[in-house]
Design an enzyme around this catalytic site. Structure first.
Site, PDB file in Angstrom:
ATOM      1  CB  CYS A  18      13.892  40.482 -38.679  1.00  0.00           C
ATOM      2  SG  CYS A  18      12.454  40.074 -39.857  1.00  0.00           S
ATOM      3  CG  HIS A  68      14.917  44.860 -35.119  1.00  0.00           C
ATOM      4  ND1 HIS A  68      14.635  45.934 -34.639  1.00  0.00           N
ATOM      5  CD2 HIS A  68      14.532  44.593 -36.566  1.00  0.00           C
ATOM      6  CE1 HIS A  68      14.243  46.643 -35.648  1.00  0.00           C
ATOM      7  NE2 HIS A  68      14.067  46.042 -36.925  1.00  0.00           N
ATOM      8  NE  ARG A 125       9.326  50.224 -38.665  1.00  0.00           N
ATOM      9  CZ  ARG A 125      10.199  50.123 -39.579  1.00  0.00           C
ATOM     10  NH1 ARG A 125       9.646  49.913 -40.903  1.00  0.00           N
ATOM     11  NH2 ARG A 125      11.348  50.679 -39.514  1.00  0.00           N
ATOM     12  CB  CYS A 167      10.991  45.825 -41.761  1.00  0.00           C
ATOM     13  SG  CYS A 167      11.673  46.808 -40.121  1.00  0.00           S
TER      14      CYS A 167
END
Lengths: 287, 142
Positions: free
Chosen positions: A201, A205, A244, A248
């Site tokens: 992740c 991000h 979501r 992802c």
């Protein structure tokens, strides 16, 4: 006198330095949620010096001006407006037994979104808002709703709406080490590379925020959970945070976990703690 | 003077090549695999090696029903192992299904190759899991 002042100043700076550089920890003995949160804010302050920390609740629109312009135009007639109205209607529609959602939640379910997810000591697990919406239904003899979209996202959107502008307040109770273990599990998931694309992740991000990935610009990690559920243009409808997450996770070419799995709930717990102090601003609209 | 400079530059570029040479078998394998694909050989520390993955070597057997079934079963077992670690890759189950479909149609070579690919995915997922256990913290802001 000058020497003494200098020494005191030096000591003060040293103390500040120690506080700032507190190890955020990578195991149960050392993990420190507050140090994680401060380190994350410091990272983004350095990375995007012009962006205000409070503005990170707006995701990529806090750091990318052209995207923000489009988003502000979209927000003039928010695409989630009808979902809030429908969510309110659903929320206030009594179950077959005459009870309703308001009977299941503290303060009748109004203005509580910013306290979710939370650690439930009795059950020894992280509880999310959507999980408790469905538990409320089942405890009152109703069928649970689908997790990812539809009515659950509308009810959640209405509840989030009633919490707008309330500061996020996620607790990791010190008297139950299982809570810290859940937090650590979420943290570890966020930073772990996985899937055929070998992506975490954080790759998109944290290091990759506001850097083009094909035709898209990933939003920053800070503030990522404040505005859910979201009306996503790509979906053309409302969806939950775990919808979501699943997308992802799949995008890294992993076989994804399911919404409301323990893994995803722990991830939400960690991410939401990172947003402590920011305001709850759900529901949101995103590309 | 010019000649000296050219020699110095040449010497530097040569030593750079030496420094960049892979210092582990794994690095040498990955470098050669990336450059030449499967079915090639390379020399590392005086010995000759193949660029084939172990699963491709496993698949290089007679293409028949028994061998295809054995490799498919082996790929399934490996994938169950990685799934238990929650590091299963997205396409693996689908590749196994395709291998089974090929075997059912009597396309045993295709079935063997697909099963090898699936088993490779699973093995990589397990390696990824172990790597993550030791290194996940490296990108956490401090």
């Amino acid at each position: 006198m000058k020497i003494k002042t200098g020494l005191m100043l030096g000591a003060a700076l040293l103390t500040a330095g120690i506080v700032q550089a507190a190890d955020s920890g990578f195991d149960l003995e050392t993990v420190n949620p507050e140090a994680d949160r401060k380190a994350l804010q410091a990272y983004f302050k350095e990375r995007f010096p012009k962006a205000e920390i409070e503005d990170y609740v707006n995701g990529i629109y806090a750091v990318d001006a052209p995207s923000r312009e489009q988003w502000e135009a979209l927000e003039e007639f928010p695409p989630y407006e009808f979902d809030i109205e429908e969510g309110e209607r659903l929320f206030n529609t009594p179950f077959a037994n005459g009870k309703g959602y308001a009977d299941c939640f503290e303060n009748g379910g109004i203005g509580i979104r910013h306290n979710y997810p939370y650690w439930n000591k009795e059950q020894g697990t992280v509880k999310t808002l959507e999980m408790e919406i469905n538990e409320c239904r089942e405890n009152n003899g109703e069928k649970p709703l689908r997790w990812s979209k539809g009515d659950i996202s509308r009810i959640s959107a209405y509840m989030a709406w009633t919490s707008r502008d309330m500061p996020i307040n996620i607790q990791v109770p010190k008297d139950d080490p299982r809570a810290l273990a859940a937090y650590l599990d979420g943290k570890k998931f966020y930073y772990t590379k996985r899937g055929q694309l070998n992506l975490s992740c954080a790759n998109c991000h944290l290091q990759g925020s506001n850097i083009r990935v094909r035709a898209d610009i990933p939003g920053p990690m800070l503030g990522q959970t404040t505005h859910w559920p979201v009306f996503r243009s790509k979906w053309g409808e409302m969806g939950t945070l775990h919808r979501r997450y699943k997308g992802c996770h799949r995008d890294s070419r992993s076989r994804p976990d399911q919404p409301q799995s323990e893994t995803f709930r722990n991830l939400e717990y960690f991410q939401s703690y990172m947003n402590n102090g920011l305001v709850s601003n759900g529901p949101g609209s995103r590309k | 003077m010019i000649r000296k400079t050219i020699f110095a530059a040449l010497a530097l570029s040569l030593s750079a090549t030496v420094v960049a040479a892979p210092d582990s078998y794994q690095d040498a394998f990955e470098l050669n695999r990336a450059m030449y694909g499967k079915g090639h050989t390379f020399v590392w520390q005086g010995k000759e090696y193949s660029t084939d993955h172990p699963e491709e070597i496993e698949a290089a057997v007679e293409a028949n029903a028994a061998n295809a079934a054995a490799l498919i079963a082996s790929a399934k077992a490996k994938n169950a192992e990685v799934a238990k670690l929650n590091f299963e890759w997205k396409l693996t189950r689908d590749i196994i299904k395709k291998a089974e479909a090929a075997a059912a149609k009597g396309e045993f070579r295709k079935a063997l190759n697909l099963a090898a690919q699936a088993k490779y995915h699973a093995r990589m997922g397990i390696e990824q899991y172990h790597y993550a256990q030791a290194n996940w913290h490296l990108s956490v802001p401090e």
